[in-house]
Design an enzyme around this catalytic site. Structure first.
Site, mmCIF file in Angstrom:
data_model
loop_
_atom_site.group_PDB
_atom_site.id
_atom_site.type_symbol
_atom_site.label_atom_id
_atom_site.label_comp_id
_atom_site.label_asym_id
_atom_site.label_seq_id
_atom_site.Cartn_x
_atom_site.Cartn_y
_atom_site.Cartn_z
ATOM 1 N N GLU A 160 0.801 -1.240 0.000
ATOM 2 C CA GLU A 160 0.000 0.000 0.000
ATOM 3 C C GLU A 160 0.825 1.278 0.000
ATOM 4 O O GLU A 160 0.578 2.184 0.793
ATOM 5 C CB GLU A 160 -0.959 -0.021 1.202
ATOM 6 C CG GLU A 160 -1.887 -1.216 1.151
ATOM 7 C CD GLU A 160 -2.845 -1.311 2.348
ATOM 8 O OE1 GLU A 160 -2.922 -0.356 3.133
ATOM 9 O OE2 GLU A 160 -3.508 -2.354 2.472
ATOM 10 N N ASN A 202 1.968 -5.138 -3.190
ATOM 11 C CA ASN A 202 0.554 -5.426 -2.902
ATOM 12 C C ASN A 202 -0.191 -4.129 -2.599
ATOM 13 O O ASN A 202 0.301 -3.280 -1.857
ATOM 14 C CB ASN A 202 0.520 -6.347 -1.665
ATOM 15 C CG ASN A 202 -0.853 -6.889 -1.336
ATOM 16 O OD1 ASN A 202 -1.529 -7.429 -2.216
ATOM 17 N ND2 ASN A 202 -1.280 -6.757 -0.084
ATOM 18 N N HIS A 238 -10.629 -5.884 -2.074
ATOM 19 C CA HIS A 238 -11.668 -5.678 -1.064
ATOM 20 C C HIS A 238 -12.814 -4.985 -1.804
ATOM 21 O O HIS A 238 -12.768 -3.781 -2.040
ATOM 22 C CB HIS A 238 -11.139 -4.792 0.076
ATOM 23 C CG HIS A 238 -10.056 -5.443 0.869
ATOM 24 N ND1 HIS A 238 -10.278 -6.572 1.626
ATOM 25 C CD2 HIS A 238 -8.739 -5.133 1.034
ATOM 26 C CE1 HIS A 238 -9.143 -6.928 2.224
ATOM 27 N NE2 HIS A 238 -8.193 -6.074 1.870
ATOM 28 N N GLU A 265 -6.391 -10.461 -1.101
ATOM 29 C CA GLU A 265 -7.169 -10.207 0.118
ATOM 30 C C GLU A 265 -8.666 -10.150 -0.193
ATOM 31 O O GLU A 265 -9.402 -9.312 0.344
ATOM 32 C CB GLU A 265 -6.721 -8.885 0.777
ATOM 33 C CG GLU A 265 -5.245 -8.852 1.107
ATOM 34 C CD GLU A 265 -4.796 -7.584 1.836
ATOM 35 O OE1 GLU A 265 -5.658 -6.840 2.367
ATOM 36 O OE2 GLU A 265 -3.586 -7.343 1.883
ATOM 37 N N ASP A 267 -12.452 -10.067 -0.459
ATOM 38 C CA ASP A 267 -13.719 -10.150 0.273
ATOM 39 C C ASP A 267 -14.705 -9.219 -0.434
ATOM 40 O O ASP A 267 -14.299 -8.254 -1.087
ATOM 41 C CB ASP A 267 -13.584 -9.868 1.779
ATOM 42 C CG ASP A 267 -12.804 -8.618 2.128
ATOM 43 O OD1 ASP A 267 -12.654 -7.737 1.268
ATOM 44 O OD2 ASP A 267 -12.352 -8.504 3.290
#
Ligand code: 9MR
Length: 462
Positions: A160, A202, A238, A265, A267
């Site tokens: 990030e 990432n 996400h 990641e 979701d």
């Protein structure tokens, strides 16, 4: 995990940019449908993983699902900087090791997350800046990657680091303020410490083609062109109630740079069409041969960081949701297989690490400085880490001359500049590491083709 041979026909595809690789892509059929996410993903050479928490491993429902369904694990928090180096120079691996051992004992891959991130810095690092922070950060990367050397499938080396919004640039942070090259320095240190791990960048909000993902794309392209060691890009995914229409195209454009891509990641908010969005992500990964796997960020809804959004594949009781079934069906419908031989990166990631001689720093004596070198070698090349130690007087600049045998050629250097690439190569300090207190040390490194230095390097102050 063995990959069943179940190709239903092949088509030849000229892959990605340059002369990187030509992959044979097998398109799988729907026979022999597997009944778990991991086994189904393995049919096309991929993994299906979950982020897990050491504190939940005593929950039998949780571990049952984990051991049955998933063939990759990512520590949700346990390998982050605040967890592994709570005070400077004191490393704690207890919980990180629990995740590692859980994964390895189940035959799973382990994704390392994350070596450097502006969030979850330990308090002592939050209050640091400049050279001290840069050195501490690189030391952190080296120590943690060395502890887990040879056991991690892929590391999120930097997490990030790009800003949200339209700038396409870096996010401000104390790490960023140490110099724009902090990311490449981290990747080089990680490669030197664990040459077998794939090294990933990432980030989130990079799931479609947008200003932020294009900023990352430009960085990766630059790294590849200059030989900075990067192997993969993680797309956190996400997701809310929608998914960018160019999700797959975005993965594909990164893959075309010669890196693997991974969904790291995943979701998805339950409010929208959760099952369809999950299936769309799965199909996109399957369609991109260099998409090596998918990780969901937790197991049951009750394990998720997104409290109340029920964004995962299992409900609070551990029952499979509609989203689970749609992912499994998408996996079983097949797709491209990963190229079995990854394109050559520098250094080759398939070469097992060679023992690194311990860095023995001679005690400082008199004025001037000393330098010692440690090597990670592979057939035909090596990464050298050079430790520069000041004598009784502080250094205000240094030059280290490394004698290379005939045939050795330096292909890149970090935390130093070199004017030559062969023979007696002089490496000069850069801005942030020229000043070294009496008796203290700093490190730089370089990558080269060949066999390695023929004699001890010579350090000169000034
Ligand atoms: O899921 C993690 C949560 O338990 C932590 O409290 C949080 C702290 O910042 O980090 C969460 O994981 C994040 C991941 O490490 C990086 N991408 C965003 C994830 C969700 O915040």
């Amino acid at each position: 995990m063995p990959i069943p041979r179940r190709g239903r026909g092949t088509l030849l595809m000229a892959a990605v940019t340059g002369a990187v690789v030509t992959a044979t892509i097998a398109v799988t059929g729907t026979a022999n449908a597997a009944t778990t996410l991991g086994a189904s993903a393995a049919q096309t050479g991929r993994y299906f993983g979950a982020a897990i928490a050491a504190g939940r491993l005593g929950d039998s429902t949780y571990t049952r699902i984990l051991n049955t369904e998933f063939n990759s694990v990512t520590p949700e928090n346990e390998m982050k900087w605040d967890a592994t180096e709570p005070s400077q120079g004191r490393f704690t691996y207890t919980n990180g090791d629990r995740i590692l051992n859980q994964g390895l004992s189940n035959g799973s891959k382990v994704r390392g997350h994350a070596l450097l991130w502006h969030n979850q810095e330990p308090g002592w690092a939050q209050s640091m800046s400049g050279t001290a922070l840069r050195n501490a950060a690189i030391n952190h990367v080296t120590q943690v990657a060395t502890h887990y050397r040879g056991k991690i499938y892929a590391w999120d080396v930097v997490n990030e680091a790009f800003a949200d919004g339209s700038s396409g640039g870096r996010r401000d942070s104390n790490l960023q303020r140490t110099g724009n090259d902090w990311i490449e320095a981290a990747f080089r240190a990680a490669r030197a410490a664990d040459p077998a791990a794939k090294l990933c960048y990432n980030d989130y909000n990079t799931d479609g083609v947008n200003a932020k993902s294009t900023g990352v794309y430009n960085m990766v392209r630059d790294f590849k062109s200059r030989g900075v060691p990067i192997d993969c890009v993680g797309f956190q995914s996400h997701l809310g109630t929608g998914i960018p229409g160019d999700y797959q195209a975005n993965l594909q454009r990164f893959a075309a740079l010669g890196v693997d891509v991974q969904i790291t990641e995943l979701d998805v908010a339950q409010g929208g069409n959760q099952a369809n969005i999950y299936a769309t992500v799965t199909r996109a990964c399957l369609a991109v041969s260099r998409c090596t796997g998918i990780t969901v960020w937790g197991i049951r809804d009750s394990d998720s960081w997104r409290t109340g959004e029920n964004p995962l594949l299992f409900d609070n009781s551990g029952n499979k949701k509609a989203a689970y079934t749609s992912v499994l069906n998408a996996l079983n419908a097949g797709g491209t297989t990963n190229p079995t031989t990854p394109p050559v990166t520098t250094p080759p990631v398939t070469t097992p690490p060679v023992t690194t001689p311990p860095v023995t720093t001679p005690p400082p004596s008199g004025a001037g400085c000393t330098a010692t070198v440690s090597l990670n070698t592979w057939t035909g090349g090596y990464v050298a880490t050079v430790r520069v130690t000041a004598g009784a007087t502080a250094l205000n600049g240094w030059t280290v001359t490394v004698p290379l045998p005939s045939g050795d050629v330096v292909t890149g250097a970090w935390s130093s500049t070199n004017s030559a690439t062969t023979g007696n190569v002089a490496f000069r300090n850069v801005d942030y590491n020229g000043q070294v207190a009496a008796g203290a040390s700093t490190e730089f490194g370089f990558q080269a083709n060949g066999a390695g230095p023929s004699a001890t390097p010579v350090c000169q102050a000034g």
